[in-house]
Design an enzyme around this catalytic site. Structure first.
Site, PDB file in Angstrom:
ATOM      1  N   PHE A 130     -41.953  32.933 -32.554  1.00  0.00           N
ATOM      2  CA  PHE A 130     -41.017  33.745 -31.772  1.00  0.00           C
ATOM      3  C   PHE A 130     -39.833  34.052 -32.678  1.00  0.00           C
ATOM      4  O   PHE A 130     -39.086  33.143 -33.059  1.00  0.00           O
ATOM      5  CB  PHE A 130     -40.581  32.928 -30.551  1.00  0.00           C
ATOM      6  CG  PHE A 130     -39.693  33.622 -29.558  1.00  0.00           C
ATOM      7  CD1 PHE A 130     -40.234  34.471 -28.601  1.00  0.00           C
ATOM      8  CD2 PHE A 130     -38.328  33.383 -29.537  1.00  0.00           C
ATOM      9  CE1 PHE A 130     -39.421  35.080 -27.645  1.00  0.00           C
ATOM     10  CE2 PHE A 130     -37.504  33.984 -28.591  1.00  0.00           C
ATOM     11  CZ  PHE A 130     -38.063  34.836 -27.641  1.00  0.00           C
ATOM     12  N   ALA A 131     -39.662  35.327 -33.048  1.00  0.00           N
ATOM     13  CA  ALA A 131     -38.657  35.697 -34.045  1.00  0.00           C
ATOM     14  C   ALA A 131     -37.546  36.503 -33.388  1.00  0.00           C
ATOM     15  O   ALA A 131     -37.608  37.738 -33.323  1.00  0.00           O
ATOM     16  CB  ALA A 131     -39.307  36.481 -35.182  1.00  0.00           C
ATOM     17  N   SER A 139     -26.829  33.081 -30.622  1.00  0.00           N
ATOM     18  CA  SER A 139     -26.561  33.104 -29.192  1.00  0.00           C
ATOM     19  C   SER A 139     -26.223  34.512 -28.711  1.00  0.00           C
ATOM     20  O   SER A 139     -26.497  34.876 -27.566  1.00  0.00           O
ATOM     21  CB  SER A 139     -25.410  32.148 -28.855  1.00  0.00           C
ATOM     22  OG  SER A 139     -25.758  30.814 -29.192  1.00  0.00           O
ATOM     23  N   GLU A 368     -32.322  27.194 -28.454  1.00  0.00           N
ATOM     24  CA  GLU A 368     -32.514  27.786 -27.117  1.00  0.00           C
ATOM     25  C   GLU A 368     -31.253  27.678 -26.259  1.00  0.00           C
ATOM     26  O   GLU A 368     -31.310  27.434 -25.057  1.00  0.00           O
ATOM     27  CB  GLU A 368     -33.738  27.189 -26.410  1.00  0.00           C
ATOM     28  CG  GLU A 368     -35.047  27.612 -27.057  1.00  0.00           C
ATOM     29  CD  GLU A 368     -36.262  27.333 -26.203  1.00  0.00           C
ATOM     30  OE1 GLU A 368     -36.179  27.511 -24.969  1.00  0.00           O
ATOM     31  OE2 GLU A 368     -37.296  26.942 -26.767  1.00  0.00           O
ATOM     32  N   GLU A 372     -22.662  24.229 -25.637  1.00  0.00           N
ATOM     33  CA  GLU A 372     -21.497  25.013 -25.231  1.00  0.00           C
ATOM     34  C   GLU A 372     -21.907  26.287 -24.487  1.00  0.00           C
ATOM     35  O   GLU A 372     -21.233  26.718 -23.543  1.00  0.00           O
ATOM     36  CB  GLU A 372     -20.666  25.376 -26.468  1.00  0.00           C
ATOM     37  CG  GLU A 372     -19.993  24.188 -27.142  1.00  0.00           C
ATOM     38  CD  GLU A 372     -20.942  23.345 -27.999  1.00  0.00           C
ATOM     39  OE1 GLU A 372     -20.526  22.273 -28.462  1.00  0.00           O
ATOM     40  OE2 GLU A 372     -22.105  23.772 -28.212  1.00  0.00           O
TER      41      GLU A 372
END
Length: 388
Positions: A130-131, A139, A368, A372
């Site tokens: 998964f790129a 994020s 993932e 924070e």
């Protein structure tokens, strides 16, 4: 924790308890926390072994394509990740990446995509990746710079991806690139790019504290047929978020597995380690620490399997999954640190289970969605719910 009494919780059905117990017995026979220096070979072997054992079927959605069920069962993948993490961190990694790497295809792929890729993921004959992340877009997915330009019946990809799990050993990558239908997140599309496609190179292999196959990918004039696009143009952000939504709760479950193993090691150590004419367990400081560890594990488990249960019942789990991941990963770090402390000098000897767990857990508080980010998600959900 070793009696698995939590499997009697109302979150589970009898099939879940049976699955966990069967996998625990299989893992005890087939897995080892330690692996050799050739991590690529070890990971390939684990994917093959998990496929032969039938466990990867649970990471794939669609019975017609080798999956255990038509839709991925969140509680099942959580129990599998918890159990695998308890026995071997690299086995958990191998399972999780097969699911994450193929999830977009199962959710949004056309018949040809599913028929070509999913059965091979389910039987372990193909490794998925998964790129999504980039050097300046982790994020903040909307900051993505990797581009895909339409050219006739093809798209031409240019740019880089980094922190890509299974990078360098994957047989195919689900790649997200900016196609420009709109600004920000609404101008991203998803593509299946086979390893070996001209213009795709492994720019760098990344060494991390808990060895996993990880790489930076480079795309230079990489031509991909338009038929390899997953979903409509500009839907890539939706594809990515939906895929991550399926597997985010399972990250909490992996952390839970690491914590349970550390607690088992610490409990055994406390009962057998002699000190000042007593065992370590005889000291109130040790008893207080064990109580704190057990409480943190149960709190994490309750949040994890609440989120999994809610998702399997069709409920929106944005807040519940964020709470589960935040709590399970942070608590697991604390539990494992306490276990290392209880082992004293032996706890930092390379190859000791608690030392390996200490290295394994750290990344889970980042990938993932860092802790924070989970806090921001929880707060956003709370504030939106309070609006009248």
């Amino acid at each position: 924790m070793s009696d698995k009494s939590y499997l009697d919780w109302p979150f589970f059905e009898p099939r879940h308890a049976a699955l966990a117990r069967e996998l625990h017995a299989w893992a005890a026979e087939h897995l080892d926390m330690a692996h050799g220096h050739d991590v690529d070979a070890a990971c390939r072997a684990l994917v093959s072994r998990l496929g032969a054992g039938g466990w990867l079927r649970h990471a794939v959605g669609g019975r017609d394509y080798g999956g255990a069920l038509d839709v991925i069962d969140t509680r099942s993948i959580c129990l599998i990740r918890e159990t695998l993490a308890r026995h071997a961190g690299l086995a958990d990694f191998a399972f999780a990446m097969q699911g994450l790497g193929s999830g977009a295809i199962a959710l949004f792929g056309v018949e040809a995509h599913k028929a070509r890729y999913l059965p091979r993921v389910a039987d372990g004959s193909a490794i998925a990746a998964f790129a999504l992340s980039e050097p300046d877009a982790g994020s903040d997915v909307a900051a993505m710079a990797c581009s895909a330009r339409r050219d006739g019946d093809d798209y031409v990809l240019d740019g880089e991806k980094t922190w890509i799990s299974n990078g360098g050993i994957a047989d195919f990558y689900v790649v997200f690139a900016r196609t420009g239908e709109a600004e920000g997140a609404r101008g991203i599309s998803a593509f299946i790019v086979d390893a070996g496609t001209p213009g795709l190179t492994i720019a760098e292999r990344i060494e991390v504290m808990a060895p996993h196959p990880l790489a930076r990918l480079r795309f230079e004039g990489c031509r991909v047929p338009a038929a390899q696009r997953i979903g409509a143009g500009g839907q890539g952000f939706k594809v990515a978020m939906a895929t991550l939504d399926v597997f985010r709760t399972s990250v909490a479950a992996a952390a839970l597995g690491f914590a349970r193993r550390a607690f088992e090691e610490a409990l055994a150590r406390a009962k057998t380690r002699r000190m000042f004419g007593k065992t370590l367990a005889d000291f109130q400081l040790t008893q207080a620490k064990l109580a704190d560890m057990a409480t943190k594990i149960d709190a994490a488990a309750l949040l994890t399997y609440r989120a999994a249960w809610e998702r399997d019942h069709g409920r929106r789990v944005t807040r519940a999954a964020a709470m589960a991941k935040l709590t399970a990963t942070e608590h697991a770090q604390q539990v494992i640190d306490a276990a290392v402390q209880m082992f004293g000098g032996l706890g930092v000897v390379s190859g000791q289970p608690v030392e390996m767990l200490y290295r394994e857990i750290r990344a889970l508080r980042i990938y993932e969605g860092a802790s924070e980010v989970q806090q921001l998600i929880i707060a956003r959900e709370l504030l939106s719910e309070s609006v009248v």
